[in-house]
Write a protein that holds these residues in place. Structure first.
Motif, PDB file in Angstrom:
ATOM      1  N   ARG A 141       0.800  -1.148   0.054  1.00  0.00           N
ATOM      2  CA  ARG A 141       0.024   0.043  -0.005  1.00  0.00           C
ATOM      3  C   ARG A 141       0.860   1.356   0.090  1.00  0.00           C
ATOM      4  O   ARG A 141       0.518   2.176  -0.761  1.00  0.00           O
ATOM      5  N   ARG A 142       2.012   1.211   0.830  1.00  0.00           N
ATOM      6  CA  ARG A 142       2.893   2.403   0.717  1.00  0.00           C
ATOM      7  C   ARG A 142       3.663   2.563  -0.406  1.00  0.00           C
ATOM      8  O   ARG A 142       3.502   3.716  -1.062  1.00  0.00           O
ATOM      9  N   VAL A 143       3.849   1.410  -1.317  1.00  0.00           N
ATOM     10  CA  VAL A 143       4.458   1.688  -2.421  1.00  0.00           C
ATOM     11  C   VAL A 143       3.584   2.214  -3.212  1.00  0.00           C
ATOM     12  O   VAL A 143       3.771   3.162  -4.302  1.00  0.00           O
ATOM     13  N   ALA A 144       2.320   1.732  -3.466  1.00  0.00           N
ATOM     14  CA  ALA A 144       1.296   2.219  -4.401  1.00  0.00           C
ATOM     15  C   ALA A 144       0.980   3.652  -3.971  1.00  0.00           C
ATOM     16  O   ALA A 144       0.943   4.211  -5.119  1.00  0.00           O
ATOM     17  N   ARG A 145       0.769   4.051  -2.930  1.00  0.00           N
ATOM     18  CA  ARG A 145       0.588   5.443  -2.598  1.00  0.00           C
ATOM     19  C   ARG A 145       1.767   6.373  -3.034  1.00  0.00           C
ATOM     20  O   ARG A 145       1.308   7.272  -3.553  1.00  0.00           O
ATOM     21  N   THR A 146       3.050   5.991  -2.845  1.00  0.00           N
ATOM     22  CA  THR A 146       4.180   6.761  -3.261  1.00  0.00           C
ATOM     23  C   THR A 146       4.211   6.973  -4.806  1.00  0.00           C
ATOM     24  O   THR A 146       4.300   8.085  -5.373  1.00  0.00           O
ATOM     25  N   ARG A 147       3.816   5.811  -5.618  1.00  0.00           N
ATOM     26  CA  ARG A 147       3.876   5.842  -6.887  1.00  0.00           C
ATOM     27  C   ARG A 147       2.887   6.622  -7.527  1.00  0.00           C
ATOM     28  O   ARG A 147       2.925   7.419  -8.617  1.00  0.00           O
ATOM     29  N   SER A 148       1.772   6.524  -6.732  1.00  0.00           N
ATOM     30  CA  SER A 148       0.491   7.460  -7.302  1.00  0.00           C
ATOM     31  C   SER A 148       0.937   8.954  -6.886  1.00  0.00           C
ATOM     32  O   SER A 148       0.293   9.649  -7.802  1.00  0.00           O
ATOM     33  N   ARG A 149       1.389   9.260  -6.000  1.00  0.00           N
ATOM     34  CA  ARG A 149       1.705  10.590  -5.823  1.00  0.00           C
ATOM     35  C   ARG A 149       2.805  11.164  -6.727  1.00  0.00           C
ATOM     36  O   ARG A 149       2.820  12.189  -7.250  1.00  0.00           O
ATOM     37  N   LEU A 150       3.872  10.260  -7.192  1.00  0.00           N
ATOM     38  CA  LEU A 150       4.736  10.588  -8.234  1.00  0.00           C
ATOM     39  C   LEU A 150       4.083  10.982  -9.537  1.00  0.00           C
ATOM     40  O   LEU A 150       4.265  11.624 -10.422  1.00  0.00           O
TER      41      LEU A 150
ATOM     42  N   GLU B 220      13.829  16.603 -10.205  1.00  0.00           N
ATOM     43  CA  GLU B 220      13.670  17.450  -8.650  1.00  0.00           C
ATOM     44  C   GLU B 220      12.531  18.153  -8.532  1.00  0.00           C
ATOM     45  O   GLU B 220      11.810  18.322  -7.404  1.00  0.00           O
ATOM     46  N   ASP B 221      12.021  18.399  -9.851  1.00  0.00           N
ATOM     47  CA  ASP B 221      10.650  19.001  -9.588  1.00  0.00           C
ATOM     48  C   ASP B 221       9.268  18.123  -9.459  1.00  0.00           C
ATOM     49  O   ASP B 221       8.563  18.656  -8.604  1.00  0.00           O
ATOM     50  N   ILE B 222       9.651  17.008  -9.797  1.00  0.00           N
ATOM     51  CA  ILE B 222       8.458  15.734  -9.457  1.00  0.00           C
ATOM     52  C   ILE B 222       8.605  15.604  -8.118  1.00  0.00           C
ATOM     53  O   ILE B 222       7.590  15.491  -7.334  1.00  0.00           O
ATOM     54  N   CYS B 223       9.756  15.477  -7.419  1.00  0.00           N
ATOM     55  CA  CYS B 223      10.092  15.178  -6.132  1.00  0.00           C
ATOM     56  C   CYS B 223       9.456  16.383  -5.367  1.00  0.00           C
ATOM     57  O   CYS B 223       8.965  15.829  -4.446  1.00  0.00           O
ATOM     58  N   ARG B 224       9.633  17.464  -5.498  1.00  0.00           N
ATOM     59  CA  ARG B 224       9.155  18.693  -4.850  1.00  0.00           C
ATOM     60  C   ARG B 224       7.598  18.529  -4.932  1.00  0.00           C
ATOM     61  O   ARG B 224       7.031  18.698  -3.909  1.00  0.00           O
ATOM     62  N   GLU B 225       7.056  18.330  -6.133  1.00  0.00           N
ATOM     63  CA  GLU B 225       5.613  18.537  -6.369  1.00  0.00           C
ATOM     64  C   GLU B 225       4.904  17.170  -5.496  1.00  0.00           C
ATOM     65  O   GLU B 225       3.904  17.324  -4.786  1.00  0.00           O
ATOM     66  N   ALA B 226       5.608  15.948  -5.362  1.00  0.00           N
ATOM     67  CA  ALA B 226       5.155  14.952  -4.657  1.00  0.00           C
ATOM     68  C   ALA B 226       5.450  15.013  -3.307  1.00  0.00           C
ATOM     69  O   ALA B 226       5.035  14.212  -2.660  1.00  0.00           O
ATOM     70  N   ASP B 227       6.316  15.725  -2.860  1.00  0.00           N
ATOM     71  CA  ASP B 227       6.824  15.952  -1.468  1.00  0.00           C
ATOM     72  C   ASP B 227       7.465  14.777  -1.228  1.00  0.00           C
ATOM     73  O   ASP B 227       7.235  13.886  -0.142  1.00  0.00           O
ATOM     74  N   VAL B 228       8.379  14.132  -1.901  1.00  0.00           N
ATOM     75  CA  VAL B 228       9.074  12.953  -1.705  1.00  0.00           C
ATOM     76  C   VAL B 228      10.728  13.251  -1.986  1.00  0.00           C
ATOM     77  O   VAL B 228      10.886  14.137  -2.712  1.00  0.00           O
ATOM     78  N   GLY B 229      11.761  12.340  -1.424  1.00  0.00           N
ATOM     79  CA  GLY B 229      13.089  12.700  -1.542  1.00  0.00           C
ATOM     80  C   GLY B 229      13.417  12.043  -2.782  1.00  0.00           C
ATOM     81  O   GLY B 229      12.868  11.179  -3.452  1.00  0.00           O
TER      82      GLY B 229
END
Length: 196
Positions: A8-17, A36-45
């Motif tokens: 679920r965590r993997v699916a959630r992260t991929r969905s955010r990306l 970098e833009d994608i990470c900032r927008e998705a709020d992931v490292g």
């Protein structure tokens, strides 16, 4: 941690990306976006991004592949319902685009119209296959010209419909597209010509 929680965590992260990719593509165009833009927008490292995808192209390909699977499933359902004057692919694509307007606009290039080759290739294969079945033409220049004509017209109609926020329903835009497309194709296939 249970495997289901990790999934679920993997699916959630991929969905955010993917959602970040949609928003940024619609806003800036795909080529201008960085990881970098994608990470900032998705709020992931960045390390989280690279855990899931090696680069932004692979993220876009995975996103497109997921949505093409959905469209193929809808197309298969509609295939048996298609009448003599209709494509089985166009109705489901218009319906999907209507339900996910922002995502579809981004996948189809946003304002920059940078059409992903995966989408163009999938639509082209659907059109070529259906025209060959409908017209009994198994190849040649005539089929290729008709395929390119339909694909080009389809994307122009889709872009106009997504950009204009019209009140036309998916069924109405599909009906209009199919009528125009088949009038053009039938004229070419019905008239004797040296193009084979």
């Amino acid at each position: 941690m249970p495997a289901g929680s990790i999934d679920r965590r993997v699916a959630r992260t991929r969905s955010r990306l993917q959602q970040a990719l949609f928003r940024l593509t619609a806003e800036k165009g795909y080529t201008a976006i960085t990881v970098e833009d994608i990470c900032r927008e998705a709020d992931v490292g960045r390390s989280t991004f690279y855990t899931h995808y090696p680069d932004k192209d692979r993220l876009r390909k995975a996103t497109i592949d997921d949505h093409l699977k959905t469209l193929q499933a809808h197309g298969a359902e509609r295939h048996s319902q298609r009448n003599a004057k209709g494509f089985s692919f166009s109705g489901p694509v218009f319906e999907h685009a209507h339900a996910t307007r922002e995502m579809h606009g981004a996948l189809m290039g946003g304002k920059k119209r940078e059409m992903p080759e995966e989408i163009r290739g999938w639509i082209s294969r659907q059109v070529r296959h259906e025209l060959a079945n409908i017209q009994g033409d198994q190849g040649g220049a005539r089929l290729e010209i008709a395929t390119r004509f339909i694909v080009g017209a389809f994307f122009e109609v889709m872009h106009w419909w997504l950009e204009r926020d019209t009140k036309l329903s998916p069924a109405e835009i599909d009906r209009t597209f199919v009528q125009l497309a088949f009038n053009g194709v039938n004229a070419v296939f019905a008239e004797p010509t040296r193009i084979k």
